[in-house]
Design a protein around this motif. Structure first.
Motif, mmCIF file in Angstrom:
data_model
loop_
_atom_site.group_PDB
_atom_site.id
_atom_site.type_symbol
_atom_site.label_atom_id
_atom_site.label_comp_id
_atom_site.label_asym_id
_atom_site.label_seq_id
_atom_site.Cartn_x
_atom_site.Cartn_y
_atom_site.Cartn_z
ATOM 1 N N ARG A 265 0.809 -1.199 0.000
ATOM 2 C CA ARG A 265 0.000 0.000 0.000
ATOM 3 C C ARG A 265 0.855 1.268 0.000
ATOM 4 O O ARG A 265 0.461 2.278 -0.548
ATOM 5 N N ASN A 266 2.014 1.208 0.619
ATOM 6 C CA ASN A 266 2.875 2.376 0.738
ATOM 7 C C ASN A 266 4.033 2.363 -0.244
ATOM 8 O O ASN A 266 4.951 3.161 -0.102
ATOM 9 N N HIS A 267 4.008 1.461 -1.199
ATOM 10 C CA HIS A 267 5.122 1.363 -2.141
ATOM 11 C C HIS A 267 5.156 2.592 -3.040
ATOM 12 O O HIS A 267 4.146 2.980 -3.619
ATOM 13 N N PRO A 268 6.329 3.251 -3.154
ATOM 14 C CA PRO A 268 6.403 4.462 -3.974
ATOM 15 C C PRO A 268 6.240 4.176 -5.460
ATOM 16 O O PRO A 268 6.485 3.064 -5.932
ATOM 17 N N SER A 269 5.859 5.188 -6.197
ATOM 18 C CA SER A 269 5.707 5.079 -7.647
ATOM 19 C C SER A 269 7.077 4.871 -8.288
ATOM 20 O O SER A 269 8.109 5.143 -7.667
ATOM 21 N N PRO A 270 7.117 4.412 -9.542
ATOM 22 C CA PRO A 270 8.406 4.278 -10.235
ATOM 23 C C PRO A 270 9.170 5.598 -10.316
ATOM 24 O O PRO A 270 10.393 5.619 -10.185
ATOM 25 N N ALA A 271 8.468 6.702 -10.509
ATOM 26 C CA ALA A 271 9.141 8.005 -10.570
ATOM 27 C C ALA A 271 9.768 8.351 -9.216
ATOM 28 O O ALA A 271 10.911 8.822 -9.147
ATOM 29 N N ALA A 272 9.024 8.128 -8.131
ATOM 30 C CA ALA A 272 9.553 8.409 -6.798
ATOM 31 C C ALA A 272 10.748 7.511 -6.499
ATOM 32 O O ALA A 272 11.745 7.956 -5.921
ATOM 33 N N THR A 273 10.672 6.240 -6.916
ATOM 34 C CA THR A 273 11.785 5.314 -6.737
ATOM 35 C C THR A 273 13.012 5.803 -7.497
ATOM 36 O O THR A 273 14.136 5.759 -6.989
ATOM 37 N N ALA A 274 12.810 6.307 -8.719
ATOM 38 C CA ALA A 274 13.927 6.826 -9.517
ATOM 39 C C ALA A 274 14.553 8.044 -8.839
ATOM 40 O O ALA A 274 15.787 8.170 -8.786
ATOM 41 N N PHE A 275 13.714 8.950 -8.317
ATOM 42 C CA PHE A 275 14.248 10.112 -7.601
ATOM 43 C C PHE A 275 14.981 9.673 -6.337
ATOM 44 O O PHE A 275 16.021 10.238 -5.992
ATOM 45 N N GLY A 276 14.445 8.671 -5.648
ATOM 46 C CA GLY A 276 15.104 8.150 -4.457
ATOM 47 C C GLY A 276 16.455 7.545 -4.775
ATOM 48 O O GLY A 276 17.440 7.776 -4.068
ATOM 49 N N ALA B 232 8.461 20.322 6.235
ATOM 50 C CA ALA B 232 7.820 19.148 5.647
ATOM 51 C C ALA B 232 6.929 18.499 6.696
ATOM 52 O O ALA B 232 7.245 18.514 7.887
ATOM 53 N N THR B 233 5.834 17.949 6.254
ATOM 54 C CA THR B 233 4.983 17.191 7.172
ATOM 55 C C THR B 233 5.649 15.834 7.421
ATOM 56 O O THR B 233 6.501 15.392 6.635
ATOM 57 N N ASP B 234 5.249 15.179 8.492
ATOM 58 C CA ASP B 234 5.781 13.849 8.768
ATOM 59 C C ASP B 234 5.481 12.906 7.607
ATOM 60 O O ASP B 234 6.312 12.083 7.241
ATOM 61 N N ARG B 235 4.325 13.055 7.026
ATOM 62 C CA ARG B 235 3.932 12.208 5.892
ATOM 63 C C ARG B 235 4.861 12.430 4.693
ATOM 64 O O ARG B 235 5.250 11.474 4.026
ATOM 65 N N GLU B 236 5.221 13.693 4.411
ATOM 66 C CA GLU B 236 6.142 13.984 3.310
ATOM 67 C C GLU B 236 7.514 13.373 3.566
ATOM 68 O O GLU B 236 8.127 12.800 2.663
ATOM 69 N N VAL B 237 7.991 13.491 4.798
ATOM 70 C CA VAL B 237 9.303 12.928 5.154
ATOM 71 C C VAL B 237 9.284 11.416 4.982
ATOM 72 O O VAL B 237 10.185 10.835 4.364
ATOM 73 N N LEU B 238 8.260 10.756 5.505
ATOM 74 C CA LEU B 238 8.175 9.303 5.388
ATOM 75 C C LEU B 238 8.060 8.854 3.931
ATOM 76 O O LEU B 238 8.633 7.845 3.539
ATOM 77 N N SER B 239 7.343 9.625 3.128
ATOM 78 C CA SER B 239 7.208 9.305 1.704
ATOM 79 C C SER B 239 8.565 9.364 0.998
ATOM 80 O O SER B 239 8.905 8.488 0.197
ATOM 81 N N VAL B 240 9.349 10.383 1.302
ATOM 82 C CA VAL B 240 10.677 10.518 0.693
ATOM 83 C C VAL B 240 11.606 9.402 1.179
ATOM 84 O O VAL B 240 12.366 8.824 0.398
ATOM 85 N N LEU B 241 11.539 9.076 2.461
ATOM 86 C CA LEU B 241 12.367 7.981 2.979
ATOM 87 C C LEU B 241 12.006 6.648 2.308
ATOM 88 O O LEU B 241 12.886 5.852 1.974
ATOM 89 N N ARG B 242 10.709 6.412 2.090
ATOM 90 C CA ARG B 242 10.290 5.193 1.388
ATOM 91 C C ARG B 242 10.830 5.169 -0.036
ATOM 92 O O ARG B 242 11.245 4.129 -0.537
ATOM 93 N N ALA B 243 10.826 6.322 -0.704
ATOM 94 C CA ALA B 243 11.345 6.399 -2.073
ATOM 95 C C ALA B 243 12.837 6.084 -2.098
ATOM 96 O O ALA B 243 13.318 5.358 -2.992
ATOM 97 N N GLY C 160 20.000 12.122 1.709
ATOM 98 C CA GLY C 160 19.239 12.059 0.454
ATOM 99 C C GLY C 160 17.847 12.644 0.642
ATOM 100 O O GLY C 160 17.341 13.372 -0.216
ATOM 101 N N ALA C 161 17.238 12.349 1.781
ATOM 102 C CA ALA C 161 15.906 12.903 2.074
ATOM 103 C C ALA C 161 15.979 14.418 2.273
ATOM 104 O O ALA C 161 15.107 15.153 1.806
ATOM 105 N N VAL C 162 17.032 14.894 2.937
ATOM 106 C CA VAL C 162 17.215 16.343 3.097
ATOM 107 C C VAL C 162 17.315 16.993 1.724
ATOM 108 O O VAL C 162 16.704 18.038 1.463
ATOM 109 N N LEU C 163 18.061 16.371 0.821
ATOM 110 C CA LEU C 163 18.229 16.900 -0.535
ATOM 111 C C LEU C 163 16.903 16.922 -1.299
ATOM 112 O O LEU C 163 16.526 17.953 -1.866
ATOM 113 N N LEU C 164 16.188 15.802 -1.310
ATOM 114 C CA LEU C 164 14.917 15.754 -2.040
ATOM 115 C C LEU C 164 13.890 16.729 -1.464
ATOM 116 O O LEU C 164 13.192 17.414 -2.209
#
Length: 146
Positions: free
Chosen positions: A8-19, A53-64, A84-88
């Motif tokens: 359910r929380n798996h990032p999109s291919p684009a988010a994975t590429a950015f990660g 950033a909201t906690d949700r945004e931070v967690l989303s970037v960490l998942r990516a 990497g999360a600080v950068l994104l």
């Protein structure tokens, strides 16, 4: 320590590429540049942000980043992951507090991000046992904490 990502929380291919890109860029920078340059970039990004950033945004970037780490030719550990999360987030003009600390015995170093309430995000509960040595945030951008 990578976070578990469920279907359910798996990032999109684009988010994975950015990660993967953020992990690759930060990993390369940490290997070839002085650490002071990396922390200077983190401080600069903290000053350039429009809002926290909201906690949700931070967690989303960490998942990516966790998802993209499998495509990077070296290990993405806590330092690469958190920076990497600080950068994104900084590229999105969102701020986050980055912490680097240690604990003993035995000696262990760790890097992590904290949410608005100051709690570690996307980290195991044992992260609170680390003594903060370096804290970079838009509010306290001096570096070493007490």
């Amino acid at each position: 320590m990578p976070m578990a990502t469920g279907r359910r929380n798996h990032p999109s291919p684009a988010a994975t590429a950015f990660g993967a890109g953020a992990g690759l860029l930060v990993g390369f920078a940490l290997r070839v540049l002085p650490f002071a340059w990396t922390t200077s970039l983190a401080r600069w990004l903290a000053r350039q942000t429009a809002r926290p950033a909201t906690d949700r945004e931070v967690l989303s970037v960490l998942r990516a980043i966790d998802s993209g780490a499998r495509f990077v030719p070296f290990r993405i550990a806590c330092l690469e992951r958190s920076l990497g999360a600080v950068l994104l987030l900084g590229c999105r003009r969102r701020s986050v507090t980055w912490c680097h600390g240690f604990r003993t015995p035995p000696f262990e170093a760790h890097a992590w991000l904290t949410g608005r309430a100051g709690e570690p995000l996307g980290e195991p509960p044992t992260t609170t046992t680390y003594q903060r040595l370096l804290v970079i945030s838009p509010h306290t951008n001096e570096g070493i904490s007490s």
